[in-house]
Enzyme design. Structure first.
Site, PDB file in Angstrom:
ATOM      1  N   GLU A  35       0.897  -1.158   0.000  1.00 13.77           N
ATOM      2  CA  GLU A  35       0.000   0.000   0.000  1.00 13.77           C
ATOM      3  C   GLU A  35       0.927   1.197   0.000  1.00 13.77           C
ATOM      4  O   GLU A  35       1.739   1.352   0.904  1.00 13.77           O
ATOM      5  CB  GLU A  35      -0.896  -0.077   1.237  1.00 13.77           C
ATOM      6  CG  GLU A  35      -2.002   0.948   1.260  1.00 13.77           C
ATOM      7  CD  GLU A  35      -1.623   2.157   2.075  1.00 13.77           C
ATOM      8  OE1 GLU A  35      -1.146   3.136   1.469  1.00 13.77           O
ATOM      9  OE2 GLU A  35      -1.790   2.119   3.299  1.00 13.77           O
TER      10      GLU A  35
ATOM     11  N   CYS B 231      -1.693   8.111   4.598  1.00 16.66           N
ATOM     12  CA  CYS B 231      -1.797   7.712   3.195  1.00 16.66           C
ATOM     13  C   CYS B 231      -3.104   8.193   2.590  1.00 16.66           C
ATOM     14  O   CYS B 231      -3.239   8.255   1.377  1.00 16.66           O
ATOM     15  CB  CYS B 231      -1.665   6.204   3.058  1.00 16.66           C
ATOM     16  SG  CYS B 231      -2.656   5.306   4.249  1.00 16.66           S
TER      17      CYS B 231
END
Lengths: 490, 490
Positions: free
Chosen positions: A234, A271
């Site tokens: 990720e 993120c």
């Protein structure tokens, strides 16, 4: 930028695990897996709850360490510890439910064989701890918890920015393991050790949270092994936010405050931080920007996770200069980052402005028509999130944009901000590349467990050969599909 | 070996699709996908049934072409056509059922957002047709049918050994598409076109059935793209078969006949052909080998799929020579292969004997104790299948071997032979590398659809923004998990 900043992490603590020691650790993980893979589901659920309890018991030791090593505020770390503990308990529920196993039976007869299928753990796996979540995406974060839930053993690659937090967390996890082999969760440290881990023949998969550069390099290593393994990284997302003209004109001030706080929260080190905010070139847009600006200015300068992170943030902002106007132009000092807000016309949104800049910064993109926004988001790479703020009357005008959002992102928000990620059954924390290396997966939520499993079908097997889940009368009932018909609990 | 063999395939027919044409085809596929992805589930199911009907209507044209191009017997091809048609209809059932979408709803409230998740098609995908199944793993084989079922458009890379079969199949599929964009299923030809296809930015995934060398090369291309895509290759397996001493002594003759037929069926050109047969060095073993030998000899020489395939078969047998004794030593003539059976002591089972040899050949491996067999299978790479033939009294002695089998293979058989693959809900046709490049997936059966899907979560979205499957009252009910509770049909 970072000269003269006293290091938060004692260099002596960051052991570089030697290649021999990495090899030993992987072998120990594989030995531990031989028994661990056969642990009944109920015992694995109990283990996850024991680990949750052990983490909870150790939080007064772990949270201060994390605060010292990351400079993240204690309330934020307390919340992250809650999340980590709850996540371990949630995976216990997922394991007990058993639906994740996809247990399926096709009866045979008249020359047709009987098939019984379920998912089994892939084996020992590697987990690369993230820098920005020293607890929830680290030693026993979502990747490790989901892998242990699946029945895999885990070798964690500790993040170099919080070794003492990692060591204390590992100690707590080991207490939670009780009489199980401590090799069920092990740890290595150091850049080279991470590469060794991904290349180790006994490792069958890996999870990663971090930068695009690091994630891609390790993905390439994993894919080019003699025996390739899946590498679930990720990585990178600018999380576009779109506000329609109507929403801006009706809710500009409140939306501005909400977005501004999302950009600076956790010093922008998330993120899912909104990095591109598409605003209408209209009256409401100006109000909204004022709201963002005020919230960002109010946050003021804050310390980042480390000096190098702050240096990369400064580099990212430098990359924006030329062609963008800064609404809020933060001054950087050592490892402290000040919020920064740039603005650009959508016609000038060049590709170099669409890469993630990790820190409390965002770009306002002024648009004239939603078609432009649809095209711009279509041109971005894959995203973790796309957020849309609109009014009921916008429905027709939004059709194309909604389709684009679902194609580009793993999560589409119609309210709120993307920075919170609810851990649930319906969570997707993922998206097409470069958001992740595996668009078909999520790294948060119940389905995160699927990354660590593989299907096996038994054909015409006697009862004794089958796992409990596939026997006619399983001791621990679970959802199963039998001859095409799904039963929630059989 | 292949000199003087008249080519079965007219070279003029094997168009090498130009790079420009590959690009156009991918663009057309992406355009077709824009609408196709939104087709309701019921219409996609109807489409699959229409295509099944169109294939059925064209079978009298297609099967003779396949026979001429592959030399496979008409009855075998008739069966393969049945399977292809039934498979398309089966995926219609899978689509209508809707469970594959993993529709999940977590209600929100009190500051917690509402999440609604389901799987969406990834986009246009590539399918590489297999050489050994001109129908069931080709233009509308399992890969294409499952991708269309998922809502993806498909660009097929035709197999060079059966271009006329491919063209006729594509024409039938297009008739089944009726008024839908013909770009939903398109085709390209040629080695270079295959590489272009995997590299094309609009292609979001690929399926492949074929050799280890070809599959790995394309996997490497797919993984090293600027935007990597998953490459689901089903490649190489020796499908070990183990017979216990008791089973050999009680059922040696019948097991021998069964295994011998499995080795020579379809001229051994099956990915699930038993290639290593572990037999006890005991009286029953000799009886069993006699049975295998008789069945293989009875089959006699048969034409292989092509001259090059026969040449590679001969090379494979040459690789065995030295150290093995041939029980049946087939003479090869042009593109005709004679059955071949070698035998070796388990102590002499060197790695070069454990690679797949594609054709009517197998190696008997004589063992003294099941522990040796467990170690030998542990040392093999991943397998599509492991088959165990035993008697009830063997249960305890088999424990370790059963565990090893489930670790190494996607399917574990306790009766019968692995060559038949039932298309069902519980099918796994897959396994760890080098059986496939994606141990977490299957290329046959209901779960094959999962390869072409990715999760998307809508957060706090209004009803109109959601797909039917996630609305409070879906028009086409399906299994859903709501607040953690699974309902078979809601």
């Amino acid at each position: 930028m970072t000269e003269g900043v006293p290091p938060r992490v004692d260099a002596d603590l960051v052991d570089e695990t030697s290649p021999d020691r990495v090899d030993e650790t992987c072998r120990a993980s594989a030995r531990a897996w031989n028994d661990f893979r056969l642990l009944p589901r109920r015992r694995r659920a109990a283990l996850l709850r024991d680990i949750a309890d052990a983490l909870q018991d150790a939080r007064h030791e772990i949270v201060p360490l994390a605060h010292a090593e990351t400079a993240l505020p204690v309330p934020r770390l307390d919340g992250e510890m809650d999340r980590t503990v709850q996540q371990a308990r949630f995976f216990a529920d997922v394991v007990e439910d058993g639906g994740y196993l996809e247990a399926t039976i096709d009866h045979g007869g008249q020359g047709t064989p009987e098939l019984r299928k379920m998912l089994l753990p892939v084996g020992p796996v590697a987990v690369f701890a993230g820098g920005n979540f020293p607890l929830a995406f680290s030693v026993f974060g979502g990747d490790t918890a989901s892998a242990v839930a699946a029945g895999c053993t885990v070798v964690v690659k500790a993040h170099p920015d919080h070794p003492r937090t990692a060591a204390a967390t590992l100690a707590a996890v080991r207490r939670g393991l009780r009489d199980l082999d401590p090799g069920v969760v092990a740890m290595v440290s150091g850049f080279a050790a991470g590469a060794e881990l991904v290349r180790h023949p006994l490792i069958r998969g890996a999870g990663f949270t971090g930068s695009l550069g690091g994630g891609r390099a390790l993905f390439d290593l994993a894919s080019s092994r003699p025996t390739p393994i899946p590498f679930f990284a990720e990585m990178s997302s600018v999380n576009p936010v779109v506000v329609t003209e109507l929403a801006a004109s009706r809710r500009g001030a409140s939306l501005g405050a909400l977005l501004g706080q999302a950009i600076v929260g956790s010093v922008g080190q998330l993120c899912t931080k909104p990095g591109l905010v598409f605003l209408p070139r209209a009256a409401g847009g100006a109000v909204l920007v004022a709201g963002i600006r005020d919230a960002m200015t109010a946050a003021g300068p804050q310390r980042m996770l480390s000096g190098p992170i702050a240096a990369r943030f400064a580099e990212g902002l430098d990359g924006w200069r030329g062609g963008v106007r800064f609404e809020v132009d933060g001054v950087l000092d050592a490892d402290t980052a000040a919020p920064s807000l740039a603005a650009v016309s959508i016609a000038d949104l060049r590709p170099s402005l669409t890469h993630e800049v990790f820190g409390p910064a965002a770009i306002i993109v002024w648009y004239d028509a939603l078609d432009q926004v649809t095209d711009a988001i279509e041109a971005l790479g894959g995203q973790l999130t796309v957020s849309l703020h609109f009014e009921p009357e916008d429905r027709t005008a939004l059709t194309a944009l909604v389709h684009t959002a679902t194609r580009q992102a793993g999560r589409v928000l119609a309210a709120g901000v993307p920075t919170g990620v609810r851990v649930g059954w319906a969570t997707t924390h993922g998206g097409p590349y470069p958001a992740t290396t595996a668009a078909g997966t999520t790294s948060v939520g119940a389905a995160a467990i699927a990354r660590w499993l593989r299907p096996v079908t038994w054909q015409d097997a006697p009862e004794w050969m089958l796992p409990d889940e596939l026997r006619d009368e399983p001791e621990a009932p679970l959802p199963r599909r039998v001859d095409g018909h799904l039963s929630p609990r059989s």
